[in-house]
Design an enzyme around this catalytic site. Sequence first.
Site, mmCIF file in Angstrom:
data_model
loop_
_atom_site.group_PDB
_atom_site.id
_atom_site.type_symbol
_atom_site.label_atom_id
_atom_site.label_comp_id
_atom_site.label_asym_id
_atom_site.label_seq_id
_atom_site.Cartn_x
_atom_site.Cartn_y
_atom_site.Cartn_z
ATOM 1 N N HIS A 305 0.855 -1.187 0.000
ATOM 2 C CA HIS A 305 0.000 0.000 0.000
ATOM 3 C C HIS A 305 0.886 1.229 0.000
ATOM 4 C CE1 HIS A 305 -3.135 2.833 1.178
ATOM 5 N NE2 HIS A 305 -3.987 1.906 0.805
ATOM 6 N N ASP A 362 -7.986 -5.338 0.319
ATOM 7 C CA ASP A 362 -8.493 -6.209 -0.730
ATOM 8 C C ASP A 362 -8.114 -7.664 -0.549
ATOM 9 O OD1 ASP A 362 -9.773 -4.212 -2.228
ATOM 10 O OD2 ASP A 362 -7.834 -3.521 -2.964
HETATM 11 N N1 ACO Z 1 3.884 -7.712 -4.761
HETATM 12 C C1 ACO Z 1 5.208 -7.721 -5.003
HETATM 13 N N2 ACO Z 1 6.004 -6.636 -4.918
HETATM 14 C C2 ACO Z 1 5.423 -5.493 -4.593
HETATM 15 C C3 ACO Z 1 4.038 -5.387 -4.323
HETATM 16 C C4 ACO Z 1 3.265 -6.567 -4.415
HETATM 17 N N3 ACO Z 1 1.955 -6.549 -4.155
HETATM 18 N N4 ACO Z 1 3.739 -4.114 -4.015
HETATM 19 C C5 ACO Z 1 4.877 -3.423 -4.094
HETATM 20 N N5 ACO Z 1 5.904 -4.259 -4.431
HETATM 21 C C6 ACO Z 1 7.317 -3.904 -4.558
HETATM 22 C C7 ACO Z 1 7.588 -3.157 -5.844
HETATM 23 O O1 ACO Z 1 7.970 -4.043 -6.875
HETATM 24 C C8 ACO Z 1 8.713 -2.244 -5.421
HETATM 25 O O2 ACO Z 1 9.892 -3.026 -5.379
HETATM 26 P P1 ACO Z 1 11.323 -2.366 -5.798
HETATM 27 O O3 ACO Z 1 11.573 -1.305 -4.763
HETATM 28 O O4 ACO Z 1 12.271 -3.494 -5.773
HETATM 29 O O5 ACO Z 1 11.108 -1.784 -7.166
HETATM 30 C C9 ACO Z 1 8.377 -1.879 -3.989
HETATM 31 O O6 ACO Z 1 7.595 -2.984 -3.510
HETATM 32 C C10 ACO Z 1 7.566 -0.591 -3.860
HETATM 33 O O7 ACO Z 1 6.425 -0.690 -4.710
HETATM 34 P P2 ACO Z 1 5.769 0.520 -5.473
HETATM 35 O O8 ACO Z 1 5.040 -0.009 -6.655
HETATM 36 O O9 ACO Z 1 6.800 1.575 -5.676
HETATM 37 O O10 ACO Z 1 4.758 1.029 -4.365
HETATM 38 P P3 ACO Z 1 3.565 2.012 -4.633
HETATM 39 O O11 ACO Z 1 3.341 2.720 -3.351
HETATM 40 O O12 ACO Z 1 3.799 2.826 -5.857
HETATM 41 O O13 ACO Z 1 2.353 1.026 -4.960
HETATM 42 C C11 ACO Z 1 0.545 -0.457 -4.691
HETATM 43 C C12 ACO Z 1 1.390 0.634 -4.044
HETATM 44 C C13 ACO Z 1 0.058 0.001 -6.077
HETATM 45 C C14 ACO Z 1 -0.686 -0.708 -3.836
HETATM 46 C C15 ACO Z 1 1.413 -1.722 -4.819
HETATM 47 O O14 ACO Z 1 1.813 -2.158 -3.540
HETATM 48 C C16 ACO Z 1 0.677 -2.850 -5.567
HETATM 49 O O15 ACO Z 1 0.719 -2.896 -6.799
HETATM 50 N N6 ACO Z 1 0.009 -3.782 -4.835
HETATM 51 C C17 ACO Z 1 -0.745 -4.828 -5.472
HETATM 52 C C18 ACO Z 1 -2.080 -4.280 -5.924
HETATM 53 C C19 ACO Z 1 -3.021 -4.021 -4.767
HETATM 54 O O16 ACO Z 1 -3.199 -4.850 -3.886
HETATM 55 N N7 ACO Z 1 -3.662 -2.854 -4.825
HETATM 56 C C20 ACO Z 1 -4.641 -2.458 -3.800
HETATM 57 C C21 ACO Z 1 -4.153 -1.293 -3.032
HETATM 58 S S1 ACO Z 1 -5.238 -0.911 -1.738
HETATM 59 C C22 ACO Z 1 -6.476 -0.039 -2.471
HETATM 60 O O17 ACO Z 1 -6.353 0.610 -3.453
HETATM 61 C C23 ACO Z 1 -7.712 -0.173 -1.831
#
Ligand code: ACO
Length: 428
Positions: A305, A362
């Site tokens: 998140h 979620d």
């Molecule tokens: N699985 C694996 N790796 C992940 C995940 C995940 N679910 N989420 C983040 N990471 C990793 C990224 O690859 C990144 O790694 P790196 O530093 O080696 O490049 C690091 O963690 C940071 O991730 P970002 O994408 O920069 O984080 P951001 O804050 O931009 O994204 C998000 C947040 C979109 C929620 C992300 O965690 C994600 O895609 N999660 C899966 C989708 C999800 O569950 N969305 C629901 C969010 S809650 C809501 O909207 C109600």
Amino acid sequence: MSEVAKLVVGENTYELPILEGSEGERAIDISKLRAQSGLITLDPGFANTGSCQSSITFINGEEGILRYRGYPIEELAEKSSFLETSYLVLNGELPTAAELARFEEEITLHTLIHEDVRHMYQAFPLKAHPMAVVSALVGSLATLYQDELDPLNPEHVQLQVRRLIAKLPTICAWAYKYSVGHPFVYPRNDLGYAENILHMMFANPAETYEVHPAVAKAIDTLLILHADHEQNCSTSTMRLVGSSHSNLFASASAAIGALWGPLHGGANQAVIEMLTEIAAEGLSGREYLDRVKDDPNTRLMGFGHRVYKNYDPRAKVLKGMTREVLEAIGQSTPLLDIAMQLEEVALSDDYFVKRRLYPNVDFYSGIIYQAIGIPVNMFTVFFALGRMPGWIAHWLEMHADPAARIGRPRQIYTGATQRPYQDLSSRG
Ligand code: ACO
């Protein structure tokens, strides 16, 4: 003099005011920076940018805290109802018994939708995703009330807010009915908000549908948990569209579109698809996590998140609720065990620990929806139903804020510099 931050650029020093919120959060006010220095700030994804001051929802992502108007989400989930929470989010205070009764009655008064809207469903293909249908039909409500849409007229706003909250369950349930080819079922005003949605989705003219109290309670709690989450992607969309003084329905329609994406509200659908795939392939939690770590295009859906770097408090409530709901309705699913195993392995895996990735709202919500019989493509629609009061509260707060201006970020241009137009015949 209140505290200031100093920004030194070359020979120049700029003093920038520091603001502090009621929970001690601090921000550097850069609103005059460009006028003073010609500089803008760059923050892709607005990850460190405050777009407004707001008194609706407080989140502390480090500690996993979420409160609406000061009330902890755990207490609201246990003790409140969705309409009471909606009143709280919209008005700032919990209602008295008389205020709640009046609000519930006002919402009940508006549950029917104009028959013209009913005919609009026929224009969509049967396979249309319900989020597309709901977004379009919420936008279309503006066509019915064209003389009462002024976002700065309190009487217009008051009426449209009630219409939107009241009609949304009908619009959503009918999107489902249309997709399965069943006749539309009209709302019943003797039912509560959550019961009515279930009635409109699962009753038909030939049979009534007895709503199981545990199911109605689960849906009501899910709606409460989703009611607001400060400046997320869809709420920021609601504010941005509304900032041009666009009407409430146009703003809400855009917010629904923003919520649909799999990185936002669409993640609950993506989680069930992921769990189903894991079950079908017979993978262990460890095997799936290895796949996530090896493939940059695969994410553990329902994890991570932007704000929470700790367990999402909503996921905690849902995790506790999931087994209870399944037991109450006499259901079981292998997906719950897979989810719990994934969580256990991920929370002790270096990759997830280092990046502070925890279950978000979620991760468990889809399992409950599926057990209740809500089809997967309606999961995000339920998210929109829950989030509507939050979107509206932000829209109202923005219009009441004397500092509000049309939303218009800047950019750093990186394209071609000026060049002369080349005739087609001379292009290589
Ligand atoms: N699985 C694996 N790796 C992940 C995940 C995940 N679910 N989420 C983040 N990471 C990793 C990224 O690859 C990144 O790694 P790196 O530093 O080696 O490049 C690091 O963690 C940071 O991730 P970002 O994408 O920069 O984080 P951001 O804050 O931009 O994204 C998000 C947040 C979109 C929620 C992300 O965690 C994600 O895609 N999660 C899966 C989708 C999800 O569950 N969305 C629901 C969010 S809650 C809501 O909207 C109600």
